[in-house]
Scaffold this active site. Structure first.
Site, PDB file in Angstrom:
ATOM      1  N   PRO A 157       1.961   0.778  -1.074  1.00 27.00           N
ATOM      2  CA  PRO A 157       1.795   1.321   0.331  1.00 27.00           C
ATOM      3  C   PRO A 157       1.383   2.689   0.497  1.00 27.00           C
ATOM      4  O   PRO A 157       2.374   3.391   1.067  1.00 27.00           O
ATOM      5  CB  PRO A 157       2.825   0.708   1.086  1.00 27.00           C
ATOM      6  CG  PRO A 157       4.281   0.489   0.006  1.00 27.00           C
ATOM      7  CD  PRO A 157       3.260   0.203  -1.513  1.00 27.00           C
ATOM      8  N   CYS A 158       0.467   3.372  -0.228  1.00 24.12           N
ATOM      9  CA  CYS A 158       0.416   4.691   0.049  1.00 24.12           C
ATOM     10  C   CYS A 158       0.253   5.158   1.560  1.00 24.12           C
ATOM     11  O   CYS A 158       0.370   6.205   1.832  1.00 24.12           O
ATOM     12  CB  CYS A 158      -1.064   5.123  -0.742  1.00 24.12           C
ATOM     13  SG  CYS A 158      -2.411   4.228  -0.724  1.00 24.12           S
TER      14      CYS A 158
END
Length: 193
Positions: A157-158
């Site tokens: 989850p950047c």
């Protein structure tokens, strides 16, 4: 002492192929569990690539295009499971993905991605915090580079990484900041514009 000459073989540099001979290239055989599948999502089409029963890439459509649009889909059971989990995520029924991933990067990138994968739904971190957690307190810019190199958007989850003062900063997947903004709102993460 007498030296005996070693016999040599002469190979002709000209090869003749009759006009009826067909030479076929050797087909490229992917390992089992490898392929590409697409998924329609609220943030655009997603393209999931697997190799040997591991997800190696997840791209979000950008300007109506995906990197492998010309390639036919070849879904595997892992693609089916990924689609189920993505359905649950977008319907607010899943907060954590449980899928086998394969990422290849430098030791620093691997460390950033591992920390990133630990950031839970609804929580944001910052580039500076990730730099501290990876032992590079002054490496926020390097963390940004590692995040840009993440080939498995959304699953790693950047989008949960914010700049100073919870500001949205550059984001590569999909339509960039607009995609990041949508994902943050979807997860109920506060941010500043």
């Amino acid at each position: 002492m007498t030296l005996t000459p070693v016999p040599t073989t002469t190979v002709s540099s000209t090869t003749t192929v009759s006009s009826t001979t067909t030479v076929s290239p050797t087909p490229v055989v992917s390992p089992p569990g490898s392929g590409i599948a697409r998924y329609d999502s609220p943030i655009g089409r997603l393209e999931i690539e697997t190799r040997a029963d591991r997800i190696v890439r997840l791209d979000i459509e950008r300007r109506g295009r995906l990197p492998g649009d010309e390639q036919p889909e070849s879904p595997t059971p892992l693609h089916d499971e990924a689609r189920r989990q993505l359905d649950d995520y977008f319907r607010h029924r899943r907060r954590r993905f449980e899928l086998p991933l394969a990422m290849a990067g430098t030791p620093f990138q691997d460390a950033v991605w591992a920390r990133l994968a630990e950031v839970p739904w609804g929580i944001a971190t910052s580039y500076g915090e990730l730099a501290d957690l990876t032992g590079r307190s002054l490496g926020a810019r390097a963390v940004g580079g590692a995040i840009r190199a993440n080939r498995i958007a959304l699953l790693v989850p950047c989008h949960r990484v914010l700049g100073a003062a919870r500001r949205i900063t550059g984001y590569s997947p999909g339509d960039g900041v607009a995609t990041k903004r949508w994902l943050l709102r979807h997860e109920g993460i506060d941010f500043s514009e």
